[in-house]
Motif scaffolding. Structure first.
Motif, PDB file in Angstrom:
ATOM      1  N   GLN A  32       0.821  -1.204   0.000  1.00  0.00           N
ATOM      2  CA  GLN A  32       0.000   0.000   0.000  1.00  0.00           C
ATOM      3  C   GLN A  32       0.860   1.262   0.000  1.00  0.00           C
ATOM      4  O   GLN A  32       2.065   1.209   0.237  1.00  0.00           O
ATOM      5  CB  GLN A  32      -0.935  -0.009   1.211  1.00  0.00           C
ATOM      6  N   PHE A  33       0.203   2.402  -0.274  1.00  0.00           N
ATOM      7  CA  PHE A  33       0.925   3.665  -0.381  1.00  0.00           C
ATOM      8  C   PHE A  33       0.113   4.776   0.274  1.00  0.00           C
ATOM      9  O   PHE A  33      -1.011   4.555   0.735  1.00  0.00           O
ATOM     10  CB  PHE A  33       1.217   3.994  -1.849  1.00  0.00           C
ATOM     11  N   VAL A  34       0.682   5.968   0.304  1.00  0.00           N
ATOM     12  CA  VAL A  34      -0.014   7.146   0.831  1.00  0.00           C
ATOM     13  C   VAL A  34       0.065   8.274  -0.197  1.00  0.00           C
ATOM     14  O   VAL A  34       0.896   8.245  -1.112  1.00  0.00           O
ATOM     15  CB  VAL A  34       0.590   7.635   2.166  1.00  0.00           C
ATOM     16  N   VAL A  35      -0.809   9.256  -0.042  1.00  0.00           N
ATOM     17  CA  VAL A  35      -0.756  10.473  -0.851  1.00  0.00           C
ATOM     18  C   VAL A  35      -0.438  11.635   0.079  1.00  0.00           C
ATOM     19  O   VAL A  35      -1.126  11.831   1.090  1.00  0.00           O
ATOM     20  CB  VAL A  35      -2.077  10.718  -1.598  1.00  0.00           C
ATOM     21  N   VAL A  36       0.586  12.398  -0.273  1.00  0.00           N
ATOM     22  CA  VAL A  36       1.104  13.461   0.592  1.00  0.00           C
ATOM     23  C   VAL A  36       0.969  14.818  -0.098  1.00  0.00           C
ATOM     24  O   VAL A  36       1.147  14.928  -1.315  1.00  0.00           O
ATOM     25  CB  VAL A  36       2.588  13.189   0.936  1.00  0.00           C
ATOM     26  N   MET A  37       0.643  15.834   0.682  1.00  0.00           N
ATOM     27  CA  MET A  37       0.706  17.228   0.244  1.00  0.00           C
ATOM     28  C   MET A  37       1.620  17.982   1.207  1.00  0.00           C
ATOM     29  O   MET A  37       1.284  18.118   2.397  1.00  0.00           O
ATOM     30  CB  MET A  37      -0.681  17.862   0.239  1.00  0.00           C
TER      31      MET A  37
END
Length: 279
Positions: A32-37
């Motif tokens: 799995q992965f994440v989305v970063v701002m």
């Protein structure tokens, strides 16, 4: 806002980012992965989860544009982190005694948590890890800890093995070959796996841009049907991926004109919506 525990350069233009987020840390599964701002006005960027420890989430990223450059300069907080996203690794639901991982560049990062989990199950994990030069090698301590046999391949003469990762892939009774890295590398590994009659698994992390199904960058044909890496993957059975159409589409997606053309001809299938509703 999410507190940064660590944001350090571990190789040229490659960083390890550790952020405090107990919810993501406790729910993450390999693959799995994440989305970063980094900031409120930043673009969203999908990042690979390398490991979790306590309430901390560790990610590996490469500076390739403005948003990742801005992220590399952060040392206190990031604006947003969303996840874990994507489906867990396919191999976790497979029976295997011996697995070969073939990684390129920062593609080594999502390999590590898979190897950690497989080693708990007594699976033999071998690794072929390719890069331009030995200075690009990252996570060496984890590689030494979690892999049984390791071949590090460089394009120059800075390692014992020189050339391409495919030069060193051999059929040593592997149950699966798992490959993560540049798309053209994964294509060649899958072709070789087919010749060796070994099932392969690929990760399409490298083609994701938005990571939430909205941009259309990670659209691909899988088993003849339209899929989106960020929603339906990021992992797929290698032999079922149409790499030729994917590579052609990636080249077109690089330009504004190409993206407009793809939007026109692909219509409602250009992107995957929000990723939470029926297509």
């Amino acid at each position: 806002m999410y507190r940064i525990i660590k944001n350090r350069e571990i190789a040229k233009n490659v960083f390890e980012l550790v952020v405090e987020n107990e919810l993501i840390a406790s729910h993450f599964k390999p693959g799995q992965f994440v989305v970063v701002m980094p900031d409120e006005t930043s673009e969203k960027i999908p990042l690979t989860i390398y490991k979790t420890e306590g309430s901390c989430v560790s990610m590996i990223y490469q500076v390739v544009g403005k948003t990742t450059y801005d992220l590399s300069k952060k040392n206190d907080y990031i604006f947003s982190i969303l996840g874990p996203l994507g489906k867990p690794s396919i191999i976790l639901n497979m029976e295997a005694k011996k697995v070969l991982f073939v990684a390129g560049g920062v593609g080594i990062a999502p390999v590590i948590p898979q190897a950690v989990e497989l080693k708990k199950r007594g699976v033999i994990c071998d690794l072929i890890y390719g890069m331009k030069t030995i200075d690009n090698c990252i996570l060496k301590d984890d590689i030494d800890k979690y892999f049984d046999d390791v071949i590090i391949v460089t394009e120059d003469n800075t390692a014992d093995h020189i050339g391409l990762v495919t030069d060193y892939v051999d059929d040593l009774c592997y149950d699966f070959i798992i490959t993560i890295g540049p798309v053209i590398m994964m294509k060649k590994v899958v072709e070789l796996a087919e010749e060796l009659k070994v099932p392969s698994i690929v990760s399409m992390n490298p083609i994701m841009i938005d990571g939430t199904g909205m941009c259309g960058a990670c659209r691909l044909f899988y088993d003849g049907i339209i899929h989106y890496a960020c929603i339906d993957g990021p992992e797929f059975i290698g032999a079922k991926v149409d790499f030729d159409s994917l590579i052609k589409r990636m080249d077109m997606y690089k330009t504004i004109e190409g993206r407009k053309y793809l939007e026109e001809i692909e219509g409602d299938t250009h992107h995957g919506g929000c990723g939470n509703c029926e297509q």
